[in-house]
Design a protein around this motif. Structure first.
Motif: not given
Length: 285
Positions: A117-142
């Motif tokens: 579960p995400l922390p209550n004080d999650v930085d939404t800008e950081q979270l958006d960047g992380l999700r974009a990075f994860k999507e990018k890396m999903s095409s480069r491996g497992l």
């Protein structure tokens, strides 16, 4: 007794928001050493910038971490929680720069994302960047995921076994000097369907076992498997009757985990060798 071993550096890379996960990776690495270093003649050396980096001037901090940590590492474990990390001149974050540098150098990189579960004080800008990075890396491996530190430790152990199997170790195994009885212990688990609910949906459980291999020159006699501490979570499911584990043989020891427990999960193996009682403890948690 001294022994010859090949040392492999394992770098732990992540932003600063998941210190428990970083600790879990280091714990898994050290437990692997306890169970396998002597028999496989390989020692894994954890490297974390906060404890291993040497203070040095002359370049930007991330470049120094790259030179001291990434470039000399043999395996990299990269972890993300809810943050991507602070940007650098060359990448969207220091951790991402470390991943890219390791990949460019041909170093195996194991990349894991937390599903806790995400922390209550999650930085939404950081979270958006992380999700974009994860999507990018999903095409480069497992990609890997973990919901808690125990699961992460198991995933790290599994990745280490995968990497070690591919290592072309230069250090020869001295067969003539190998011990008469030498156990190698590896924890295993498998998710399976337990039953179905009233709507026909499957409900799962996780089956756990430990593979015990006698890598010595002689049979181990009067072998008994038991937990080292009755207060630990892991229970050993055996009838307690002494058995024989022949040289080169692998035995399956079924275990189960209970809630609670206040000590590490350790399997104790007792056996007889040259007429003398022996025992050894192996970390399997």
């Amino acid at each position: 007794m001294a022994y010859v071993a090949q040392v492999l550096r394992v770098m732990i890379a992540s932003p600063s928001d998941i210190p428990d996960a970083r600790d879990a990776v280091e714990k898994a690495v050290l437990n692997w050493n306890d169970a396998n270093a002597r028999s496989k003649q390989i020692i894994l050396q954890p490297w974390r910038w906060e404890t291993s980096a040497v203070p040095e001037l002359g370049d930007r901090p991330q470049s120094l971490i790259n030179a001291q940590g990434v470039d000399d590492s043999d395996i990299v474990f990269a972890l993300f929680g809810s943050r991507l990390g602070s940007p650098t001149p060359d990448a969207v974050s220091g951790t991402v720069e470390e991943i890219e540098r390791a990949l460019q150098g041909g170093t195996p990189v194991h990349l894991y994302f937390s599903t806790a579960p995400l922390p209550n004080d999650v930085d939404t800008e950081q979270l958006d960047g992380l999700r974009a990075f994860k999507e990018k890396m999903s095409s480069r491996g497992l990609l890997g995921e973990f919901s808690n530190t125990s699961q992460l430790e198991h995933e790290v152990w599994k990745a280490i076994e995968h990497d070690i199997a591919r290592v072309d170790a230069d250090t020869p195994v001295l067969q003539s000097g190998s011990p008469k009885v030498k156990f190698r212990v590896q924890p295993r688990e498998e998710r399976e369907i337990r039953d179905y609910d009233s709507k026909g949906r499957p409900r799962y459980r996780t089956r756990h076992w430990v593979e015990v291999t006698n890598e010595g020159r002689e049979d181990a006699k009067d072998v008994v498997f038991e937990p080292a501490n009755p207060q630990q979570r892991m229970h050993v499911l055996t009838d307690g009757v002494p058995t024989v584990v022949h040289a080169g043989q692998t035995r399956t020891v079924h275990v189960e985990y209970m809630f609670g427990g206040d000590s590490e999960d350790i399997l104790r193996i007792k056996w007889t060798e040259d007429g003398e009682a022996r025992d050894e403890d192996f970390h399997v948690g």
